[in-house]
Design an enzyme around this catalytic site. Structure first.
Site, mmCIF file in Angstrom:
data_model
loop_
_atom_site.group_PDB
_atom_site.id
_atom_site.type_symbol
_atom_site.label_atom_id
_atom_site.label_comp_id
_atom_site.label_asym_id
_atom_site.label_seq_id
_atom_site.Cartn_x
_atom_site.Cartn_y
_atom_site.Cartn_z
ATOM 1 N N GLU A 154 0.870 -1.193 -0.210
ATOM 2 C CA GLU A 154 -0.051 -0.027 0.009
ATOM 3 C C GLU A 154 0.896 1.199 -0.031
ATOM 4 O O GLU A 154 0.556 2.111 -0.736
ATOM 5 C CB GLU A 154 -0.818 -0.044 1.410
ATOM 6 C CG GLU A 154 -2.039 -1.088 1.310
ATOM 7 C CD GLU A 154 -1.492 -2.287 1.881
ATOM 8 O OE1 GLU A 154 -2.174 -2.997 3.064
ATOM 9 O OE2 GLU A 154 -0.415 -2.566 2.072
ATOM 10 N N CYS B 131 -2.756 -2.893 7.388
ATOM 11 C CA CYS B 131 -2.309 -3.329 8.704
ATOM 12 C C CYS B 131 -2.638 -2.031 9.462
ATOM 13 O O CYS B 131 -2.669 -0.779 9.151
ATOM 14 C CB CYS B 131 -0.917 -3.608 8.981
ATOM 15 S SG CYS B 131 0.353 -2.307 8.347
ATOM 16 N N TRP C 197 16.614 -37.566 -15.598
ATOM 17 C CA TRP C 197 15.786 -36.381 -15.167
ATOM 18 C C TRP C 197 14.338 -37.008 -15.843
ATOM 19 O O TRP C 197 14.201 -37.026 -16.988
ATOM 20 C CB TRP C 197 15.931 -35.154 -15.678
ATOM 21 C CG TRP C 197 17.323 -34.507 -15.195
ATOM 22 C CD1 TRP C 197 18.327 -34.358 -15.443
ATOM 23 C CD2 TRP C 197 17.173 -33.913 -13.769
ATOM 24 N NE1 TRP C 197 19.441 -33.710 -14.665
ATOM 25 C CE2 TRP C 197 18.774 -33.442 -13.639
ATOM 26 C CE3 TRP C 197 16.408 -33.882 -12.639
ATOM 27 C CZ2 TRP C 197 19.179 -32.836 -12.266
ATOM 28 C CZ3 TRP C 197 16.994 -33.412 -11.406
ATOM 29 C CH2 TRP C 197 18.197 -32.962 -11.612
ATOM 30 N N GLY D 204 11.018 -39.193 -0.740
ATOM 31 C CA GLY D 204 10.436 -40.221 -1.875
ATOM 32 C C GLY D 204 9.021 -40.659 -1.617
ATOM 33 O O GLY D 204 8.370 -40.076 -0.783
#
Length: 329
Positions: A46, A69, A164, A263
């Site tokens: 803001e 806030c 990969w 895993g």
């Protein structure tokens, strides 16, 4: 508000434990300024937008992803700046759950500002899910599970090789993702087989590099593993206790957000214990067959009518791969 949410992402990896916040100032239907929280301790979204708008904020509408806030922290209250700038209307996506900072909307209403809360609230809540978790379940970290799998749900081939499965774009995304978490975790078997670094090596350098966590009941990790050899450079925690106790330990050591990358046994145990809050699934277009390592192991079965249906947060392509993000309801 959609633009404000996009702006908020620019603080990823830099603002935690603060929330991601974006702001847009409108004069009629014209955007006159934008802002976002850039860094922990730096100006709020803001304030950044109001300073950019200058006198154009007079009588304007402030659109912000989180209620402004009211407290003095490392920055002054945003409500004071909004009043001083002469903003006529504030539209916020979410009310602030922080008991120290909340109440800005009510205060502004009392002082004559038109305030609305709730626009794109689901999207804003998903963006700041980890921040909201701190006030809903304060005793344990927000846990996200990330798995890269084949079309048949395998995370490694029959020899245990996983590099990969996913492509370069997906791996870049994972580096970005890691930057927003306090810790990155794996199971002991994954640590032994893959010898991962579990560090952030992408375009965003996190303000505080994540710790590394290994869940290993055996407690006999080889000393030559990268995780242990480099523990003097990157804090590394080895946990031998059951999962609920492990989560309490992590919380006590300042880990508010944890990204688990495998895993399969650890994934199954976390899901069975209902300790996963978000699942990042990267699916790659290949098959490994029955001898491949399953993505989730040891998860008790259930009948369809009793199965928990998770909420979809995001779907998109990452090169040839597909990302699906879901949250536990």
């Amino acid at each position: 508000m959609a633009r404000a949410l996009d702006l908020a992402w620019r603080g990823w990896g830099r603002v935690q434990p603060n929330p991601l916040v974006g702001a847009v100032i409108l004069d009629g239907g014209t955007v006159v300024a934008e802002g976002w929280h850039t860094e922990f301790g730096a100006k709020h979204a803001e304030m950044m937008a109001l300073e950019s708008a200058g006198t154009r904020a007079q009588g304007a509408t402030l659109v912000v992803t989180l209620e402004p806030c009211t407290h003095v922290g490392q920055q002054p209250p945003c409500t004071d700046a909004i009043l001083a700038a002469g903003v006529r209307r504030v539209v916020a996506a979410l009310a602030d759950p922080n008991p120290v900072a909340r109440g800005g909307g009510a205060l502004l209403r009392q002082l004559g500002i038109d305030v609305e809360v709730g626009l794109l609230a689901d999207e804003a809540a998903a963006q700041n899910a980890a921040f909201l978790h701190r006030f809903r379940e304060p005793g344990r970290p927000f846990v996200a599970l990330k798995l890269a799998t084949t079309l048949d749900g395998r995370i490694a081939d029959r020899a245990g090789r996983s590099r990969w499965i996913s492509g370069a774009e997906a791996r870049d995304y994972v580096q970005w993702l890691r930057a927003g978490f306090d810790a990155i975790g794996v199971g002991g078997r994954t640590a032994r087989l893959d010898d991962p670094m579990l560090t952030v090596r992408g375009r965003i350098q996190p303000r505080v590099p994540p710790k590394r966590v290994v869940f290993d009941r055996r407690g006999d990790l080889p000393s030559g593993l990268t995780l242990l050899r480099t523990a003097d450079q990157v804090p590394t925690i080895v946990l031998r206790t059951d999962l609920p106790e492990a989560m309490r330990t992590l919380h006590d050591q300042g880990v508010a957000t944890l990204l688990v990358e495998g895993g399969g046994r650890l994934a199954g145990a976390l899901l069975a214990a209902e300790l996963v809050d978000r699942y990042y699934w990267i699916q790659s277009p290949l098959w490994l067959g029955d001898e491949g390592v399953p993505a989730v192991a040891g998860l008790p079965g259930t009948v369809l009518g009793d199965a928990a249906r998770w909420r979809v947060v995001e779907r998109r392509a990452l090169g040839a791969d597909t990302l699906l993000v879901v949250d536990r309801r």
